[in-house]
Design a protein around this motif. Structure first.
Motif, PDB file in Angstrom:
ATOM      1  N   ALA A  43     -45.197  31.411  19.573  1.00 59.02           N
ATOM      2  CA  ALA A  43     -43.823  31.700  19.133  1.00 59.02           C
ATOM      3  C   ALA A  43     -43.813  32.555  17.875  1.00 59.02           C
ATOM      4  O   ALA A  43     -43.107  33.579  17.808  1.00 59.02           O
ATOM      5  N   LYS A  63     -45.842  26.786  21.063  1.00 56.33           N
ATOM      6  CA  LYS A  63     -45.619  26.952  19.620  1.00 56.33           C
ATOM      7  C   LYS A  63     -46.626  27.939  19.033  1.00 56.33           C
ATOM      8  O   LYS A  63     -46.320  28.667  18.085  1.00 56.33           O
ATOM      9  N   GLU A 103     -46.854  22.191  25.018  1.00 58.36           N
ATOM     10  CA  GLU A 103     -45.935  22.524  23.931  1.00 58.36           C
ATOM     11  C   GLU A 103     -46.688  23.161  22.766  1.00 58.36           C
ATOM     12  O   GLU A 103     -46.162  24.041  22.082  1.00 58.36           O
ATOM     13  N   GLU A 104     -47.924  22.736  22.555  1.00 57.96           N
ATOM     14  CA  GLU A 104     -48.739  23.337  21.495  1.00 57.96           C
ATOM     15  C   GLU A 104     -49.017  24.808  21.787  1.00 57.96           C
ATOM     16  O   GLU A 104     -48.988  25.651  20.886  1.00 57.96           O
TER      17      GLU A 104
END
Length: 731
Positions: free
Chosen positions: A588, A585, A581-582
């Protein structure tokens, strides 16, 4: 085969007349050639068959196209019985298993469960082998019979797999007018192993009289020059008596250009023409480009670098490649010298450095890396080169190096000893577990050849041990491999097997892109190279070493960000858990910022909100008090602001279905360009960078070896021209 051309009676009648003058073999060859020309390389088959010599279990789901009688029509391609997919036959079963693994995983699992590979060390008694051989002989199995036969209809299209090299006096498009009874055809069809699995047919007239004497000598010179360029042959080949006799046999009389004429006149002229053409193409490129820098050594141990550029033509969903230059690269060059060379190269080919998304390098030259980074260029290690470096580090271990030396000695001794080699061949034929590959001494520059040598040795452990014990008069200590050494070989083969699968994955891609790197590295590190409880200390050491070296090569922040963005914009990998998830992100915001900026540039906007410090007297008064109070916050232009457009396109992209793994991302983006026009342009910025310096056609180990050896032999004064022409040549 069925003919696609119904108007074939003139050809058939003339062929029949001419065949009366030839032997039966010539008649058959002419008939085959006629059918090939009529069908335009389409083979209609009634069965799929597998010859008795194909012993691998994976042949159960494949077959060669054949007639009703079981006669094989072509060995250029094989067909999957389960899905009718056509696969190039490369004389081993690795791509068969890979296809089953990718497309028919359940069938592969059931096949391997019911046919488990023979355990290492399991000895098949000689009596059992002889009994199996006698059963085959008693059944009367002949070479014409097959181990598998499947009744199924279909067609095989072989585009570019069959090439016709023709006499200029014979017009293939109007062949029936060119062939007469008095001028029969001689032909030669080669249906054997080659680098690109091609069948080659030479068609020529038997009349070497007046028609041959009128041939323009320039045609022969051009054909020879093209042969040298396409096959990376040395110009001195024309001075060989064998070559001269071959050309004289095919076309007589004719003038063969000299080595000096080829080097000083013909090749430079072709180079100048191609160079002007490439310059013109590059001058019209408006998109971002990728670049590769490949270091290699000549036969005299001198270092060279070959620079290539990758780009996408507007409106075309394909990545193009042009070889630019090959430069001699002394080992003592510092960063400033490399910087000057790079600046000169970019100026010479009219390439703007800000248009380069990244440079993929297969070199460890720190000075070159620093020169590129100082120009704000992201440097990405070539995946093929990374695998080579990691595998080579294992091979250079003192204990492994000693084992490799013994392996080469054993193979060399067996193939040079007639009785030992005959025994090996017989044992291989009797074994049902061995693939069709034969043992060969490796070519250390290509790690896959060393891996294959070890793999073939391990598979033949019992046979080799038996042969060595039966040979008299040799020093057993020189050739004997201990049980511990065999175990190390097995552990190393198991540890490097994922690298082999990675190589095969790259070779199956039409053009491997850097968007593949993150998923492949994730799969290698998190699964294949992960230490298991069942691994011994040696296996753990190999796996940990390989995993750490791979991670280290791609660990820098700029490389990690580039690869993550490229993979995020690849529609095949939206659902794969390759990123945390890091990581997601992390990319993004950069993607949204770049997309917003791109939308603003496309629309000519510098911002979407009116400047607040604009003097009130200059504001239009038509809106009255409403304009006075709220005018500062009104959008200056009708439509959606750039940031909002960016959000909408990103949401639209994620809502699209994930593309299948065999889908080309360039083609996928071309289809959805109307929905995500700006994000598609941003994706093309990252999809112009390849995963490795070598094109996919050069990835298989046997092709790497052939190319590397031929390239290394080119004389220095021809290296730049020949590699440029070879890389950019189109038929």
């Amino acid at each position: 085969m069925e003919s696609n051309n119904k108007q074939s009676s003139p050809l058939n009648s003339s062929m029949k007349a001419s065949m009366l003058e030839d032997s039966k073999d010539s008649k058959d060859m002419q008939l085959v050639l006629a059918k090939m020309m009529e069908e335009k390389h389409t083979f209609t088959y009634k069965k799929l068959v597998v010859p008795m010599s194909m012993r691998s279990i994976y042949w159960k789901f494949f077959g060669f196209p054949a007639t009703d009688d079981g006669d094989i029509l072509t060995k250029v391609k094989i067909v999957c019985i389960l899905c009718k997919t056509q696969i190039a036959y490369n004389r081993n079963t690795s791509n068969l298993r890979m296809h089953l693994q990718n497309k028919h995983a359940q069938e592969l699992l059931e096949l391997e469960l019911t046919n488990p590979p023979r355990k290492q060390g399991q000895v098949v008694p000689q009596e059992t082998k002889e009994r199996r051989l006698q059963k085959r002989l008693l059944k009367g199995l002949s070479p014409a019979q097959h181990i598998y036969t499947t009744n199924v209809d279909g067609t095989v299209q072989i585009d570019g797999d069959i090439q016709f090299v023709t006499d200029p006096n014979i017009n293939l498009s109007n062949i029936e007018d060119d062939i007469t009874i008095g001028q029969p055809l001689r032909m030669m069809i080669k249906d054997g192993p080659s680098n690109n699995n091609q069948n080659v047919a030479f068609l020529m007239s038997e009349d070497n009289g007046t028609s041959q004497s009128s041939i323009d000598g320039k045609t022969v010179s051009d054909a020879i020059a093209e042969f040298i360029i396409m096959d990376l042959q040395l110009p001195e080949v024309v001075e060989g008596r064998g070559f001269q006799r071959l050309v004289a046999t095919l076309r007589s009389p004719c003038e063969i250009p000299s080595k000096n004429k080829l080097e000083e006149e013909i090749i430079p002229k072709i180079y100048d023409t191609f160079r002007d053409s490439v310059l013109e193409v590059l001058s019209e490129i408006t998109s971002d480009v990728g670049m590769t820098i490949e270091e290699w050594k000549s036969i005299s141990d001198e270092s060279f670098i070959t620079v290539s550029i990758y780009y996408q033509n507007p409106g075309e969903a394909a990545l193009e490649c042009k070889v630019l230059s090959t430069i001699h690269a002394p080992l003592d060059w510092d960063e400033s010298q490399w910087g000057n060379i790079l600046d000169l190269l970019l100026f010479e080919w009219q390439i703007k450095i800000e248009r380069i998304t990244a440079v993929v390098v297969s070199t460890s030259r720190v000075e070159l890396h620093n020169a590129l980074r100082s120009r704000n260029v992201t440097v990405v290690p070539c995946l093929l080169y990374s695998l080579q470096v990691c595998a080579q580090a294992c091979f250079e271990d003192a204990e492994v190096a000693a084992i490799l030396s013994k392996c080469r000695a054993v193979i060399g001794m067996i193939i040079s000893h007639p009785a030992a080699f005959a025994t090996l061949s017989m044992q291989e034929q009797m074994s049902e577990q061995l693939e069709e590959n034969t043992m060969q001494i490796d070519y250390p520059t290509v790690w896959m050849s060393t891996y294959t040598m070890l793999e073939q040795m391990v598979a033949r452990r019992n046979i080799i041990t038996s042969i060595l014990e039966s040979i008299e008069g040799i020093d057993q200590e020189v050739f004997e491999l201990t049980g511990e050494q065999w175990k190390i070989m097995q552990d190393l083969v198991n540890a490097l097997k994922p690298f082999k699968v990675t190589i095969m994955t790259l070779s199956e891609e039409k053009m491997p892109l850097i968007s593949l790197l993150k998923p492949l590295l994730w799969q290698l590190v998190s699964s294949h190279l992960k230490v298991k409880n069942t691994d011994n200390d040696v296996a753990k050491t190999f796996k940990e070493s390989l995993s750490n070296m791979l991670c280290e090569r791609y660990s820098s922040n700029d490389i990690s960000l580039l690869l993550q963005i490229a993979t995020t914009l690849d529609p095949r990998f939206k659902q794969l858990p390759y990123a945390t998830e890091e990581d997601k992100k992390m990319v993004a915001n950069p993607i949204k910022e770049m997309l917003t900026k791109l939308i603003q540039e496309e629309s000519g906007e510098n911002g979407s909100v009116r400047v607040q410090n604009e003097p009130p007297s200059k504001r239009p008064k038509s809106g009255g008090m409403m304009e006075y109070f709220l005018g500062n916050y009104c959008i200056t232009k009708n439509g959606v602001p750039a940031e909002k457009k960016a959000d909408l396109e990103i949401v639209q992209y994620h809502s699209e279905s994930t593309a299948p793994l065999d889908c080309c991302p360039l083609q996928w983006w071309a289809k959805v360009s109307a929905k995500c026009p700006n994000l598609g342009k941003l994706a093309s910025r990252y999809h112009c960078v390849p995963a490795c310096c070598a094109p996919p056609t050069r990835i298989p180990a046997d092709v790497q070896i052939l190319y590397d050896s031929r390239r290394a032999a080119i004389p220095p004064h021809l290296i730049d021209k020949l590699l440029f022409l070879h890389g950019n040549h189109t038929v």
